[in-house]
Design a protein around this motif. Structure first.
Motif, PDB file in Angstrom:
ATOM      1  N   THR A   7       3.238  -9.613  -8.736  1.00 36.85           N
ATOM      2  CA  THR A   7       3.868 -10.668  -8.622  1.00 36.85           C
ATOM      3  C   THR A   7       3.801 -10.694  -6.988  1.00 36.85           C
ATOM      4  O   THR A   7       3.317  -9.736  -6.238  1.00 36.85           O
ATOM      5  CB  THR A   7       5.105 -11.167  -8.838  1.00 36.85           C
ATOM      6  N   LYS A   8       4.139 -12.103  -6.188  1.00 37.73           N
ATOM      7  CA  LYS A   8       4.321 -12.153  -4.925  1.00 37.73           C
ATOM      8  C   LYS A   8       5.440 -11.213  -4.397  1.00 37.73           C
ATOM      9  O   LYS A   8       5.158 -10.353  -3.274  1.00 37.73           O
ATOM     10  CB  LYS A   8       4.885 -13.652  -4.449  1.00 37.73           C
ATOM     11  N   LEU A   9       6.504 -10.881  -5.039  1.00 36.21           N
ATOM     12  CA  LEU A   9       7.402  -9.941  -4.806  1.00 36.21           C
ATOM     13  C   LEU A   9       6.834  -8.602  -4.746  1.00 36.21           C
ATOM     14  O   LEU A   9       7.117  -7.697  -3.719  1.00 36.21           O
ATOM     15  CB  LEU A   9       8.674  -9.939  -5.737  1.00 36.21           C
ATOM     16  N   GLY A  10       5.912  -8.234  -5.587  1.00 41.63           N
ATOM     17  CA  GLY A  10       5.335  -6.863  -5.728  1.00 41.63           C
ATOM     18  C   GLY A  10       4.374  -6.690  -4.509  1.00 41.63           C
ATOM     19  O   GLY A  10       4.553  -5.614  -3.851  1.00 41.63           O
ATOM     20  N   ARG A  11       3.800  -7.679  -3.985  1.00 45.36           N
ATOM     21  CA  ARG A  11       2.678  -7.726  -2.686  1.00 45.36           C
ATOM     22  C   ARG A  11       3.698  -7.473  -1.702  1.00 45.36           C
ATOM     23  O   ARG A  11       3.213  -6.959  -0.692  1.00 45.36           O
ATOM     24  CB  ARG A  11       1.744  -8.901  -2.984  1.00 45.36           C
ATOM     25  N   GLN A  12       4.912  -8.011  -1.728  1.00 45.80           N
ATOM     26  CA  GLN A  12       5.534  -7.988  -0.455  1.00 45.80           C
ATOM     27  C   GLN A  12       6.441  -6.458  -0.175  1.00 45.80           C
ATOM     28  O   GLN A  12       6.465  -6.085   0.704  1.00 45.80           O
ATOM     29  CB  GLN A  12       6.713  -8.903  -0.561  1.00 45.80           C
ATOM     30  N   MET A  13       6.365  -5.872  -1.578  1.00 43.10           N
ATOM     31  CA  MET A  13       7.121  -4.811  -1.547  1.00 43.10           C
ATOM     32  C   MET A  13       5.926  -3.395  -1.091  1.00 43.10           C
ATOM     33  O   MET A  13       6.291  -2.699  -0.422  1.00 43.10           O
ATOM     34  CB  MET A  13       7.435  -4.233  -2.875  1.00 43.10           C
ATOM     35  N   ILE A  14       4.785  -3.676  -1.360  1.00 47.60           N
ATOM     36  CA  ILE A  14       3.605  -2.741  -0.946  1.00 47.60           C
ATOM     37  C   ILE A  14       3.494  -2.661   0.396  1.00 47.60           C
ATOM     38  O   ILE A  14       3.044  -1.630   0.927  1.00 47.60           O
ATOM     39  CB  ILE A  14       2.269  -3.001  -1.911  1.00 47.60           C
ATOM     40  N   THR A  15       3.873  -3.717   1.148  1.00 48.61           N
ATOM     41  CA  THR A  15       3.778  -3.741   2.490  1.00 48.61           C
ATOM     42  C   THR A  15       4.728  -2.931   3.356  1.00 48.61           C
ATOM     43  O   THR A  15       4.538  -2.410   4.445  1.00 48.61           O
ATOM     44  CB  THR A  15       3.894  -5.264   3.345  1.00 48.61           C
ATOM     45  N   LYS A  16       5.897  -2.237   2.730  1.00 46.75           N
ATOM     46  CA  LYS A  16       6.816  -1.416   3.310  1.00 46.75           C
ATOM     47  C   LYS A  16       6.414   0.023   2.955  1.00 46.75           C
ATOM     48  O   LYS A  16       7.028   0.784   3.256  1.00 46.75           O
ATOM     49  CB  LYS A  16       8.112  -1.586   2.534  1.00 46.75           C
ATOM     50  N   LEU A  17       5.078   0.360   2.419  1.00 44.19           N
ATOM     51  CA  LEU A  17       4.738   1.631   2.273  1.00 44.19           C
ATOM     52  C   LEU A  17       3.520   2.037   3.240  1.00 44.19           C
ATOM     53  O   LEU A  17       2.646   1.066   3.533  1.00 44.19           O
ATOM     54  CB  LEU A  17       3.916   1.755   0.860  1.00 44.19           C
ATOM     55  N   LYS A  18       3.880   3.086   4.200  1.00 42.85           N
ATOM     56  CA  LYS A  18       3.051   3.389   4.992  1.00 42.85           C
ATOM     57  C   LYS A  18       2.358   4.922   4.614  1.00 42.85           C
ATOM     58  O   LYS A  18       3.209   5.728   4.691  1.00 42.85           O
ATOM     59  CB  LYS A  18       3.576   3.555   6.388  1.00 42.85           C
ATOM     60  N   VAL A  19       1.221   4.898   4.601  1.00 46.51           N
ATOM     61  CA  VAL A  19       0.479   6.045   3.953  1.00 46.51           C
ATOM     62  C   VAL A  19      -0.423   6.680   5.042  1.00 46.51           C
ATOM     63  O   VAL A  19      -1.269   6.155   5.718  1.00 46.51           O
ATOM     64  CB  VAL A  19      -0.335   6.113   2.758  1.00 46.51           C
ATOM     65  N   TYR A  20      -0.174   7.962   5.629  1.00 43.58           N
ATOM     66  CA  TYR A  20      -1.141   8.824   6.479  1.00 43.58           C
ATOM     67  C   TYR A  20      -1.721  10.069   5.878  1.00 43.58           C
ATOM     68  O   TYR A  20      -1.080  10.766   5.133  1.00 43.58           O
ATOM     69  CB  TYR A  20      -0.474   8.976   7.651  1.00 43.58           C
ATOM     70  N   ALA A  21      -3.075  10.318   6.228  1.00 39.52           N
ATOM     71  CA  ALA A  21      -3.577  11.464   5.484  1.00 39.52           C
ATOM     72  C   ALA A  21      -3.304  12.949   6.238  1.00 39.52           C
ATOM     73  O   ALA A  21      -3.146  13.562   5.753  1.00 39.52           O
ATOM     74  CB  ALA A  21      -5.278  11.264   5.758  1.00 39.52           C
ATOM     75  N   GLY A  22      -2.883  12.659   7.310  1.00 40.27           N
ATOM     76  CA  GLY A  22      -2.401  13.869   8.228  1.00 40.27           C
ATOM     77  C   GLY A  22      -0.829  13.932   8.385  1.00 40.27           C
ATOM     78  O   GLY A  22      -0.103  13.107   7.331  1.00 40.27           O
ATOM     79  N   ALA A  23      -0.502  14.978   9.033  1.00 42.74           N
ATOM     80  CA  ALA A  23       1.144  15.092   9.186  1.00 42.74           C
ATOM     81  C   ALA A  23       1.795  14.333  10.127  1.00 42.74           C
ATOM     82  O   ALA A  23       2.952  14.376  10.404  1.00 42.74           O
ATOM     83  CB  ALA A  23       1.455  16.659   9.572  1.00 42.74           C
ATOM     84  N   GLU A  24       0.938  13.567  11.008  1.00 44.82           N
ATOM     85  CA  GLU A  24       1.456  12.738  12.012  1.00 44.82           C
ATOM     86  C   GLU A  24       1.761  11.338  11.689  1.00 44.82           C
ATOM     87  O   GLU A  24       1.011  10.735  10.806  1.00 44.82           O
ATOM     88  CB  GLU A  24       0.547  12.808  13.351  1.00 44.82           C
ATOM     89  N   HIS A  25       2.617  10.743  12.120  1.00 45.18           N
ATOM     90  CA  HIS A  25       2.888   9.241  11.810  1.00 45.18           C
ATOM     91  C   HIS A  25       3.387   8.402  13.115  1.00 45.18           C
ATOM     92  O   HIS A  25       4.295   9.116  13.837  1.00 45.18           O
ATOM     93  CB  HIS A  25       3.839   8.853  10.762  1.00 45.18           C
ATOM     94  N   PRO A  26       3.096   7.199  13.367  1.00 45.71           N
ATOM     95  CA  PRO A  26       3.702   6.666  14.717  1.00 45.71           C
ATOM     96  C   PRO A  26       5.040   5.979  14.483  1.00 45.71           C
ATOM     97  O   PRO A  26       5.247   5.067  15.206  1.00 45.71           O
ATOM     98  CB  PRO A  26       2.616   5.706  14.791  1.00 45.71           C
ATOM     99  N   HIS A  27       5.487   6.315  13.419  1.00 45.60           N
ATOM    100  CA  HIS A  27       7.048   5.472  13.234  1.00 45.60           C
ATOM    101  C   HIS A  27       8.313   6.322  13.666  1.00 45.60           C
ATOM    102  O   HIS A  27       9.288   6.359  12.739  1.00 45.60           O
ATOM    103  CB  HIS A  27       6.990   5.271  11.672  1.00 45.60           C
ATOM    104  N   GLN A  28       8.224   7.193  14.579  1.00 45.52           N
ATOM    105  CA  GLN A  28       9.342   7.957  15.170  1.00 45.52           C
ATOM    106  C   GLN A  28      10.595   7.232  15.781  1.00 45.52           C
ATOM    107  O   GLN A  28      11.621   7.500  15.482  1.00 45.52           O
ATOM    108  CB  GLN A  28       8.920   9.110  16.015  1.00 45.52           C
ATOM    109  N   ALA A  29      10.099   6.090  16.246  1.00 40.20           N
ATOM    110  CA  ALA A  29      11.245   5.030  16.751  1.00 40.20           C
ATOM    111  C   ALA A  29      12.124   4.586  15.604  1.00 40.20           C
ATOM    112  O   ALA A  29      13.166   4.297  16.000  1.00 40.20           O
ATOM    113  CB  ALA A  29      10.539   3.838  17.508  1.00 40.20           C
TER     114      ALA A  29
END
Length: 142
Positions: free
Chosen positions: A112-134
């Motif tokens: 649903t629209k709610l599920g599409r909103q929830m998937i935006t909170k998932l951040k996936v990265y192939a390596g060990a680094e991510h830009p969300h340290q803040a």
């Protein structure tokens, strides 16, 4: 006693980081989907997005059980005649490892629209680094 129903102003979102190295895809996706929906909280409300943010690292090191690397096929269709495109799980893991986790989690969320909103909170990265340290994410064990 009245039934509690969460509102957008009541929601307190946290950030979690998950290391997927050696984890099985489906089992990890089920736990990630639970956190994205907010079902791990006492204030869970089905019609409100009260889940947390999840950062997945090392998506290229996930594990499939059995012969799924060669037998599991991801299909997509362009909408035109003859527009079916297929790719095996092993090939998709080499080309776009993030998509393997995203597809698995997305299949466990509401369609649903709610599920599409929830998937935006998932951040996936192939390596060990991510830009969300803040955001100061907390480590989450699966």
């Amino acid at each position: 006693m009245k039934t509690f129903s969460a509102k957008e102003s009541d929601i307190n979102r946290q950030w979690f980081v998950v290391d997927l190295e050696g984890e099985t895809v489906g089992r990890a996706a089920a736990k990630i989907a639970t956190i994205l929906r907010g079902k791990h909280k006492a204030t869970y409300t089905p019609h409100v997005d009260c889940g947390d943010f999840v950062i997945c690292i090392n998506a290229d090191k996930v594990a499939f059980t059995g012969k799924k690397l060669t037998d599991k096929v991801y299909n997509r269709h362009s909408g035109y005649p003859g527009g079916l495109k297929s790719i095996t799980a092993g090939d998709l893991l080499e080309k776009r490892a993030q998509s393997v986790i995203t597809y698995a989690v997305q299949g466990m969320l509401p369609k649903t629209k709610l599920g599409r909103q929830m998937i935006t909170k998932l951040k996936v990265y192939a390596g060990a680094e991510h830009p969300h340290q803040a955001q100061q994410p907390q480590a989450l064990e699966l």
